[in-house]
Design a protein around this motif. Structure first.
Motif, PDB file in Angstrom:
ATOM      1  N   ASP A 121     -24.710 -30.030  12.214  1.00 52.95           N
ATOM      2  CA  ASP A 121     -24.259 -30.938  11.154  1.00 52.95           C
ATOM      3  C   ASP A 121     -25.462 -31.669  10.568  1.00 52.95           C
ATOM      4  N   LYS A 122     -25.474 -31.796   9.239  1.00 52.86           N
ATOM      5  CA  LYS A 122     -26.575 -32.458   8.552  1.00 52.86           C
ATOM      6  C   LYS A 122     -26.031 -33.374   7.456  1.00 52.86           C
ATOM      7  N   TRP A 123     -26.917 -34.194   6.932  1.00 51.11           N
ATOM      8  CA  TRP A 123     -26.590 -35.086   5.812  1.00 51.11           C
ATOM      9  C   TRP A 123     -27.691 -34.929   4.774  1.00 51.11           C
ATOM     10  N   ASN A 124     -27.342 -34.357   3.618  1.00 50.94           N
ATOM     11  CA  ASN A 124     -28.341 -34.065   2.583  1.00 50.94           C
ATOM     12  C   ASN A 124     -29.523 -33.248   3.133  1.00 50.94           C
ATOM     13  N   GLY A 125     -29.182 -32.328   4.027  1.00 50.28           N
ATOM     14  CA  GLY A 125     -30.200 -31.472   4.626  1.00 50.28           C
ATOM     15  C   GLY A 125     -30.972 -32.121   5.753  1.00 50.28           C
ATOM     16  N   LEU A 126     -30.778 -33.426   5.955  1.00 54.51           N
ATOM     17  CA  LEU A 126     -31.459 -34.162   7.013  1.00 54.51           C
ATOM     18  C   LEU A 126     -30.610 -34.155   8.272  1.00 54.51           C
ATOM     19  N   PHE A 127     -31.251 -34.237   9.414  1.00 54.53           N
ATOM     20  CA  PHE A 127     -30.579 -34.091  10.699  1.00 54.53           C
ATOM     21  C   PHE A 127     -30.212 -35.447  11.292  1.00 54.53           C
ATOM     22  N   TYR A 128     -29.087 -35.460  11.984  1.00 56.56           N
ATOM     23  CA  TYR A 128     -28.671 -36.665  12.711  1.00 56.56           C
ATOM     24  C   TYR A 128     -29.625 -36.906  13.874  1.00 56.56           C
ATOM     25  N   ASN A 129     -29.550 -38.115  14.413  1.00 61.60           N
ATOM     26  CA  ASN A 129     -30.542 -38.475  15.412  1.00 61.60           C
ATOM     27  C   ASN A 129     -30.230 -37.975  16.817  1.00 61.60           C
ATOM     28  N   ASN A 178     -34.511 -27.939   2.094  1.00 60.40           N
ATOM     29  CA  ASN A 178     -33.199 -28.599   1.990  1.00 60.40           C
ATOM     30  C   ASN A 178     -33.187 -30.028   2.530  1.00 60.40           C
ATOM     31  N   MET A 179     -34.242 -30.422   3.230  1.00 57.74           N
ATOM     32  CA  MET A 179     -34.306 -31.773   3.790  1.00 57.74           C
ATOM     33  C   MET A 179     -34.698 -32.741   2.672  1.00 57.74           C
ATOM     34  N   ASN A 180     -33.713 -33.415   2.123  1.00 60.75           N
ATOM     35  CA  ASN A 180     -33.901 -34.217   0.913  1.00 60.75           C
ATOM     36  C   ASN A 180     -34.286 -35.658   1.252  1.00 60.75           C
ATOM     37  N   TYR A 181     -35.583 -35.946   1.184  1.00 66.12           N
ATOM     38  CA  TYR A 181     -36.074 -37.276   1.553  1.00 66.12           C
ATOM     39  C   TYR A 181     -35.860 -38.329   0.461  1.00 66.12           C
ATOM     40  N   THR A 182     -35.515 -37.891  -0.744  1.00 69.60           N
ATOM     41  CA  THR A 182     -35.274 -38.871  -1.813  1.00 69.60           C
ATOM     42  C   THR A 182     -34.121 -39.803  -1.451  1.00 69.60           C
ATOM     43  N   THR A 183     -33.218 -39.318  -0.600  1.00 67.64           N
ATOM     44  CA  THR A 183     -32.033 -40.110  -0.233  1.00 67.64           C
ATOM     45  C   THR A 183     -32.384 -41.340   0.597  1.00 67.64           C
ATOM     46  N   LEU A 184     -33.573 -41.355   1.215  1.00 66.06           N
ATOM     47  CA  LEU A 184     -33.992 -42.479   2.060  1.00 66.06           C
ATOM     48  C   LEU A 184     -35.077 -43.331   1.397  1.00 66.06           C
ATOM     49  N   TYR A 185     -35.464 -42.974   0.183  1.00 64.77           N
ATOM     50  CA  TYR A 185     -36.602 -43.625  -0.478  1.00 64.77           C
ATOM     51  C   TYR A 185     -36.126 -44.740  -1.395  1.00 64.77           C
ATOM     52  N   ASP A 186     -36.852 -45.840  -1.385  1.00 65.36           N
ATOM     53  CA  ASP A 186     -36.568 -46.974  -2.262  1.00 65.36           C
ATOM     54  C   ASP A 186     -37.645 -47.020  -3.344  1.00 65.36           C
ATOM     55  N   PRO A 187     -37.366 -46.509  -4.544  1.00 67.16           N
ATOM     56  CA  PRO A 187     -38.394 -46.429  -5.583  1.00 67.16           C
ATOM     57  C   PRO A 187     -38.846 -47.789  -6.092  1.00 67.16           C
ATOM     58  N   LYS A 225     -43.779 -32.231  -0.351  1.00 66.66           N
ATOM     59  CA  LYS A 225     -42.612 -31.512  -0.882  1.00 66.66           C
ATOM     60  C   LYS A 225     -42.347 -31.855  -2.341  1.00 66.66           C
ATOM     61  N   GLY A 226     -42.836 -33.019  -2.774  1.00 68.61           N
ATOM     62  CA  GLY A 226     -42.515 -33.495  -4.115  1.00 68.61           C
ATOM     63  C   GLY A 226     -41.243 -34.316  -4.157  1.00 68.61           C
ATOM     64  N   ASP A 227     -40.714 -34.697  -2.994  1.00 69.16           N
ATOM     65  CA  ASP A 227     -39.498 -35.514  -2.949  1.00 69.16           C
ATOM     66  C   ASP A 227     -39.768 -36.948  -3.389  1.00 69.16           C
ATOM     67  N   VAL A 228     -40.956 -37.431  -3.114  1.00 67.24           N
ATOM     68  CA  VAL A 228     -41.324 -38.796  -3.518  1.00 67.24           C
ATOM     69  C   VAL A 228     -42.670 -38.743  -4.219  1.00 67.24           C
TER      70      VAL A 228
END
Length: 451
Positions: A121-129, A178-187, A225-228
């Motif tokens: 199971d993942k969230w926006n391609g990112l893995f649970y802890n 697929n691991m989308n780091y933009t979801t955790l970034y505060d621009p 990756k270019g996510d941020v």
């Protein structure tokens, strides 16, 4: 007279020969010592990797978080995290590179793990802890948290595996993409949040604002990756601003402009030496990112220099305290887990509590090999040597051992030994990938105010 002159010349030649051969003899002795140390390190690596072969589920390829020896027997923590998974994968590459296992075995093991990762199971391609090791299901009683730093390490592990074994590259690169780091970034702030609580549907209130801590791996990869945006690298604090008077020291330094971003290049001072602090002052905050990012060479005037300085100062701190060994970093205790550090090296330093951990010494190998060799002997005298390399920690004043092995710490030891013995092999794989290569300029251009 002629005979006397000939004898004198013969004596002179003999003395000259001794002078010429003496350095060669010394060099030979040094080479012999180095060879002996290398063999010792390989023996440690063999024992350390046995932890992974004994405590990785054969069906899922997921490694137990912790194994602990108690009076009642062996306690096995059959849970795992993205960082633990990364440590197992990079340790397997390390084991193959050091000749401890065959390539066929390494690929087979990694295929099992990667096959499981694809199904988790993942969230926006990112893995649970936290996942259960037996079937890969979410360990829901430990929450449903998405951690920036842990996902950063899993991305790093996948990148290394994909470059080490081209036959796995398609699977690993797809997961990393697929691991989308933009979801955790505060621009607005230019920094990452600590993570996301899926159950609450909320990002953490705190940001990863400190630069010289282990989350910088995730930052580096997200930029690669270019996510941020690249400016994120410069938006983190080298030290907290001087007006933050709650920190352990008021930093000295100057403001420097990098890529249009003003950065306060501040530093602290301890034992007459300048350094950029981590948050807590621990070794793994300082040096763990360097097992994959080539900070030593590419960041010779910044991160690499600061890494070396932290090793020197950890050693000096232990001397000041009168401890028989050094190496302060979060680790297991006889009853749990705690944060330890060389307190003066942190912005808000953790206590040392007279506790040292083995992984700190191995992280320091490439910066102070002779000191590390001596410290390994000191740890052995403290009875830290165990079936799987080294027990996790020891109180150097009481001699009390934490008879535990942690996947995270075992992994740091394995990869550090492989990098030391095989000329940075794990870092080379990481930088071979475009994600690892793209941000290299950021490492090269910065100059810390610690010269």
């Amino acid at each position: 007279m002629r005979k006397v002159r000939i004898l004198s010349l013969m004596l002179a030649f003999a003395l000259l020969a001794n002078l010429i051969s003496a350095p060669s003899f010394a060099a030979g002795q040094d080479s012999k010592r180095a060879s002996g140390f290398n063999k010792e390190l390989k023996t440690v690596a063999k024992k350390t990797y046995k932890y992974f072969t004994d405590y990785t589920d054969p069906d899922t390829g997921l490694t137990y978080d912790e194994v602990r020896t108690t009076d009642k027997g062996t306690e096995e923590a059959k849970r795992t995290s993205p960082t633990n998974i990364a440590m197992y994968m990079m340790s397997t590459v390390s084991a193959q590179q050091m000749g401890l296992i065959s390539k066929k075995e390494a690929v087979s093991r990694l295929q099992t793990t990667i096959g499981t990762l694809e199904k988790l199971d993942k969230w926006n391609g990112l893995f649970y802890n936290w996942y259960n090791t037996d079937d890969g299901s979410l360990k829901k009683d430990w929450g449903q948290f998405i951690s920036q730093v842990d996902n950063g390490w899993l991305s790093a592990g996948l990148i290394v595996v994909g470059q080490a074994y081209p036959e796995l590259h398609g699977q690993t690169s797809k997961m990393v993409d697929n691991m989308n780091y933009t979801t955790l970034y505060d621009p607005e702030v230019g920094q990452f949040r600590g993570g996301y609580d899926v159950a609450k549907g909320a990002l953490t209130d705190h940001h990863y604002g400190m630069f010289y801590t282990e989350p910088r791996v995730g930052s580096y990869i997200a930029i690669g990756k270019g996510d941020v945006p690249q400016e994120h690298w410069w938006k983190m604090y080298r030290t907290m601003p001087a007006e933050y008077d709650w920190q352990s020291q008021i930093p000295q330094g100057k403001v420097v402009n990098y890529d249009g971003v003003e950065v306060f290049e501040g530093s602290y001072i301890y034992k007459g030496k300048k350094f950029v602090p981590s948050w807590g002052g621990s070794m793994f905050e300082a040096l763990m990112p360097g097992i994959v990012i080539n900070e030593k060479e590419l960041g010779a005037k910044a991160l690499g220099l600061n890494n070396k300085r932290h090793v020197q100062l950890q050693i000096e701190y232990a001397k000041e305290k009168g401890y028989p060994a050094w190496g302060f970093s979060p680790s297991a205790t006889p009853t749990g887990y705690s944060e330890f550090a060389a307190t003066p090296l942190g912005t808000s330093g953790y206590k040392d509590s007279s506790t040292v951990t083995a992984h700190a010494t191995f992280l320091a190998l490439e910066y102070a090999p002779e000191a590390a060799q001596k410290n390994i002997k000191a740890l052995q005298k403290l009875k830290m040597a165990g079936k799987y390399g080294f027990y996790d920690s020891v109180n150097v004043e009481t001699g009390e051992l934490a008879k535990a092995y942690l996947a995270l710490d075992q992994g740091m030891i394995m990869v550090s030994i492989a990098n030391y013995l095989q000329d940075g092999v794990i870092r080379d794989y990481f930088h071979k990938d475009p994600i690892g290569k793209k941000p290299e300029g950021l490492l090269k251009k910065e100059v810390f105010s610690i010269q």
